[in-house]
Design an enzyme around this catalytic site. Structure first.
Site, PDB file in Angstrom:
ATOM      1  N   GLY A 265       0.733  -1.262   0.000  1.00 22.84           N
ATOM      2  CA  GLY A 265       0.000   0.000   0.000  1.00 22.84           C
ATOM      3  C   GLY A 265       0.762   1.312   0.000  1.00 22.84           C
ATOM      4  O   GLY A 265       0.127   2.355   0.081  1.00 22.84           O
TER       5      GLY A 265
ATOM      6  N   GLY B 203       2.450   2.660  -2.530  1.00 18.86           N
ATOM      7  CA  GLY B 203       2.630   3.201  -3.878  1.00 18.86           C
ATOM      8  C   GLY B 203       1.786   4.436  -4.153  1.00 18.86           C
ATOM      9  O   GLY B 203       0.729   4.639  -3.541  1.00 18.86           O
TER      10      GLY B 203
ATOM     11  N   CYS C 209      -1.710   3.597  -5.217  1.00 19.67           N
ATOM     12  CA  CYS C 209      -2.345   2.521  -4.448  1.00 19.67           C
ATOM     13  C   CYS C 209      -3.481   3.049  -3.587  1.00 19.67           C
ATOM     14  O   CYS C 209      -3.352   4.106  -2.970  1.00 19.67           O
ATOM     15  CB  CYS C 209      -1.358   1.886  -3.483  1.00 19.67           C
ATOM     16  SG  CYS C 209       0.074   1.210  -4.276  1.00 19.67           S
TER      17      CYS C 209
ATOM     18  N   ASP D  24       9.494  -1.711  -2.264  1.00 19.58           N
ATOM     19  CA  ASP D  24       8.655  -1.412  -3.434  1.00 19.58           C
ATOM     20  C   ASP D  24       7.571  -0.391  -3.119  1.00 19.58           C
ATOM     21  O   ASP D  24       6.636  -0.675  -2.359  1.00 19.58           O
ATOM     22  CB  ASP D  24       8.017  -2.732  -3.910  1.00 19.58           C
ATOM     23  CG  ASP D  24       7.067  -2.524  -5.068  1.00 19.58           C
ATOM     24  OD1 ASP D  24       7.122  -1.451  -5.694  1.00 19.58           O
ATOM     25  OD2 ASP D  24       6.268  -3.441  -5.342  1.00 19.58           O
TER      26      ASP D  24
ATOM     27  N   GLY E 101       6.323   4.063  -2.974  1.00 17.74           N
ATOM     28  CA  GLY E 101       6.371   5.168  -2.029  1.00 17.74           C
ATOM     29  C   GLY E 101       7.610   6.035  -2.123  1.00 17.74           C
ATOM     30  O   GLY E 101       7.800   6.927  -1.284  1.00 17.74           O
TER      31      GLY E 101
ATOM     32  N   GLY F  69      -2.572   2.308 -11.322  1.00 16.47           N
ATOM     33  CA  GLY F  69      -2.391   1.147 -10.459  1.00 16.47           C
ATOM     34  C   GLY F  69      -2.783  -0.107 -11.220  1.00 16.47           C
ATOM     35  O   GLY F  69      -3.709  -0.087 -12.037  1.00 16.47           O
ATOM     36  N   MET F  70      -2.063  -1.196 -10.971  1.00 18.68           N
ATOM     37  CA  MET F  70      -2.382  -2.424 -11.683  1.00 18.68           C
ATOM     38  C   MET F  70      -3.646  -3.076 -11.121  1.00 18.68           C
ATOM     39  O   MET F  70      -4.163  -4.019 -11.685  1.00 18.68           O
ATOM     40  CB  MET F  70      -1.199  -3.401 -11.648  1.00 18.68           C
ATOM     41  CG  MET F  70       0.051  -2.880 -12.365  1.00 18.68           C
ATOM     42  SD  MET F  70      -0.245  -1.956 -13.886  1.00 18.68           S
ATOM     43  CE  MET F  70      -1.275  -3.045 -14.825  1.00 18.68           C
TER      44      MET F  70
ATOM     45  N   GLU G 153      10.265  22.212   8.299  1.00 15.49           N
ATOM     46  CA  GLU G 153      11.610  22.777   8.286  1.00 15.49           C
ATOM     47  C   GLU G 153      12.480  22.129   7.201  1.00 15.49           C
ATOM     48  O   GLU G 153      13.360  22.765   6.630  1.00 15.49           O
ATOM     49  CB  GLU G 153      12.243  22.544   9.667  1.00 15.49           C
ATOM     50  CG  GLU G 153      13.599  23.184   9.865  1.00 15.49           C
ATOM     51  CD  GLU G 153      14.170  22.812  11.224  1.00 15.49           C
ATOM     52  OE1 GLU G 153      14.369  23.719  12.046  1.00 15.49           O
ATOM     53  OE2 GLU G 153      14.415  21.607  11.475  1.00 15.49           O
TER      54      GLU G 153
HETATM   55  P1  XMP Z   1       5.296   4.113  -6.684  1.00 12.40           P
HETATM   56  O1  XMP Z   1       5.008   4.872  -5.413  1.00 12.40           O
HETATM   57  O2  XMP Z   1       6.743   4.098  -7.022  1.00 12.40           O
HETATM   58  O3  XMP Z   1       4.868   2.610  -6.352  1.00 12.40           O
HETATM   59  O4  XMP Z   1       4.449   4.585  -7.817  1.00 12.40           O
HETATM   60  C1  XMP Z   1       4.886   1.602  -7.305  1.00 12.40           C
HETATM   61  C2  XMP Z   1       4.355   0.313  -6.715  1.00 12.40           C
HETATM   62  O5  XMP Z   1       2.958   0.410  -6.402  1.00 12.40           O
HETATM   63  C3  XMP Z   1       2.409  -0.894  -6.368  1.00 12.40           C
HETATM   64  N1  XMP Z   1       1.149  -0.904  -7.132  1.00 12.40           N
HETATM   65  C4  XMP Z   1      -0.070  -0.944  -6.575  1.00 12.40           C
HETATM   66  N2  XMP Z   1      -0.453  -1.033  -5.277  1.00 12.40           N
HETATM   67  N3  XMP Z   1      -2.734  -0.971  -5.972  1.00 12.40           N
HETATM   68  C5  XMP Z   1      -1.793  -1.049  -4.981  1.00 12.40           C
HETATM   69  O6  XMP Z   1      -2.189  -1.106  -3.792  1.00 12.40           O
HETATM   70  C6  XMP Z   1      -2.428  -0.905  -7.294  1.00 12.40           C
HETATM   71  O7  XMP Z   1      -3.279  -0.809  -8.165  1.00 12.40           O
HETATM   72  C7  XMP Z   1      -1.019  -0.900  -7.611  1.00 12.40           C
HETATM   73  N4  XMP Z   1      -0.327  -0.847  -8.804  1.00 12.40           N
HETATM   74  C8  XMP Z   1       0.982  -0.851  -8.456  1.00 12.40           C
HETATM   75  C9  XMP Z   1       3.418  -1.843  -6.958  1.00 12.40           C
HETATM   76  O8  XMP Z   1       4.021  -2.551  -5.896  1.00 12.40           O
HETATM   77  C10 XMP Z   1       4.397  -0.882  -7.642  1.00 12.40           C
HETATM   78  O9  XMP Z   1       5.689  -1.410  -7.818  1.00 12.40           O
END
Ligand code: XMP
Length: 482
Positions: A301, A303, A306, A339, A341, A388-389, A472
């Site tokens: 969670g 991402g 996400c 992975d 955030g 998001g996938m 800050e």
């Molecule tokens: P960032 O923050 O770099 O994160 O864009 C990428 C990661 O987000 C995850 N991901 C998802 N997590 N729902 C989720 O809860 C989604 O639809 C989703 N799509 C991607 C995944 O781990 C990716 O590498």
């Protein structure tokens, strides 16, 4: 009774304490790291297996910088295999299976093959696989009769410059230079074709000295798979195509489905490194490590796209997740991939300091030229899509591809998305983004007085900060010029 954990922290909740340093320049630090048990990278960055982030173009750029890309799985097996092959063919010491044709094939066939495979030449063989000529784009530029055999147009064997298998790169470079040619076929004593060295490959090897390469000089690439349906067949095909790592990628990786898939893959697709996730707890990490995976992907969670935590109420703030999972995995020497955030380079330093071997990035790379898809214009600004996938559109798209007969208008209502569709600003070439991100990590290492990422993990000391501390930390009490 439910139990209660006092606090979970994420990147913005902490800073790293500066330490005495004798590192005079950030050039003097080494960012090499383990992606997995058997794969070493020269930078700790992995591009996310999302359909708005990593296909072949991104994976090639990532590996050339010393990182790696994980090709997403939201396409057919054949398409994903082709993506892996594209990366593997992008550069190599020796092209082991160059494109070939028979001398009696036609000019039309040659044009078709060259266009389809995006190559500028093919090697011409006889029925016994002996080299009889080479046909390049230059040879056929003005030819009109598509039915003629390519033997009419090729440079024949007696005028070819060839070398023996095993020739050293310097010697091959000298021959290409001396004869002003682009391609040097390698032929064994019986005249059989062994491989091909190209000037383009040699130049790429020089230009990208830090590239992540396999034993044959080809760029490293990973590929994602699921745990149901065709995943075994997919895994086998991807490994055959040369994928260096398979990534079992499931939203809730601490699950029986993943454990069963790991066991099946260990039996039926045992080569290459196997990475699994996503988990966010020490328990989840322990179980995957016990099943013998080569790296664990951590993050439930965090991402940018996400909504898992909002929709389900589950997740662990990412810094706490990385700290706890890394501590567990370190007992067995298994690397962690942090992975999701990552919003800026400082977050990468924090993730690595917390024990991750690498970070996986979606958002920051989704806006680059190398990510799949086109740029869109909004109010005069250029953007690219990031989704998001588990978002509505990605889920429906997947169902339409996998079981179109089952998709109905009602289907939209049945989906419970755990991600959103969004746009991110267009950020230009990925090389520039990676340079800034790695530059930040290098500077961070010098603030800690360390020259390796192992020492960063050893020496790092986190200090929690408050909202005022965060304020800050950001630029404040100024008006931005742009
Ligand atoms: P960032 O923050 O770099 O994160 O864009 C990428 C990661 O987000 C995850 N991901 C998802 N997590 N729902 C989720 O809860 C989604 O639809 C989703 N799509 C991607 C995944 O781990 C990716 O590498």
């Amino acid at each position: 009774m439910a139990s209660f954990r006092p606090q979970g922290l994420t990147y913005d909740d902490v800073l790293l304490m500066p330490k005495r340093s004798d590192v005079a320049s950030r050039k003097h630090v080494n960012t090499s790291t383990q992606l997995s048990r058997n794969i070493t990278l020269s930078i700790p960055i992995v591009s996310a297996n999302m359909d708005t982030v990593t296909e072949a173009q991104m994976a090639i750029a990532m590996a050339r910088q010393g990182g790696i890309g994980i090709i997403h799985r939201f396409m057919s097996v054949e398409q994903q295999v082709r993506q892996v092959q594209q990366v593997k063919r992008a550069q190599s010491a020796v092209v082991e299976q160059p494109y070939t044709m028979l001398a009696n094939q036609t000019l039309s066939e040659a044009r078709h093959l060259m266009a389809e495979q995006d190559v500028t030449g093919v090697l011409v063989l006889d029925e016994r696989e002996r080299l009889v000529g080479i046909l390049t784009a230059r040879d056929i530029r003005f030819a009109t009769d598509g039915t003629q055999p390519i033997s009419n147009l090729m440079t024949p064997q007696e005028r070819l410059i060839t070398a023996a298998p095993g020739i050293e790169a310097d010697r091959a470079r000298a021959m290409l230079d001396k004869h002003k040619i682009e391609k040097l076929p390698l032929v064994d004593d019986s005249g059989k074709l062994y491989g091909l060295i190209t000037s383009r490959d040699l130049l790429q090897t020089n230009r990208f000295g830090n590239a992540a390469r396999d034993g044959k000089g080809r760029l490293l690439v990973g590929a994602a798979i699921g745990v149901v349906g065709d995943y075994v067949e997919r895994a086998q095909a991807l490994l055959k195509a040369g994928a260096d790592a398979l990534v079992i990628d499931i939203a809730h990786g601490h699950s029986e489905g993943v454990v069963n898939a790991i066991r099946t893959l260990k039996k039926h697709a045992p080569s290459g490194d196997l990475i699994a996730g996503n988990v966010a707890t020490a328990d989840g990490t322990r179980e995957l490590v016990a099943e013998g995976v080569d790296a664990v992907k951590v993050g439930v969670g965090p991402g940018s796209i996400c909504t898992t935590r909002i929709v389900t109420g589950f997740g662990v703030p990412q810094l706490t997740a990385v700290l706890e999972c890394a501590e567990e995995a370190a007992k067995s020497g298994v690397p962690i991939i942090a992975d999701g955030g990552i919003k800026q380079s400082g977050d990468i330093t924090k993730a690595l300091a917390a024990g991750a071997g690498t970070v996986m990035i979606g958002n920051l790379l989704a806006g680059t030229r190398e990510s799949p898809g086109y740029t869109v214009l909004r109010n005069g600004q250029r953007y690219k899509i990031s989704r998001g996938m588990a978002s509505l559109s990605a889920t429906i798209g997947r169902r339409e591809r996998e079981a179109p007969e089952q998709v109905s208008d009602d289907g939209f209502n049945e989906v419970v998305p755990e991600g959103v569709e969004a746009v991110v600003p267009y950020r230009g070439e990925v090389t520039e983004i990676i340079y800034q991100l790695v530059g930040g990590v290098r500077s961070g290492m010098s603030y800690c007085g360390v020259r390796t990422l192992a020492d960063l993990r050893e020496q790092a000391e986190f200090v929690p900060i408050t909202g005022a501390g965060m304020r800050e930390s950001l630029p404040h009490d100024v008006q931005f010029l742009s």
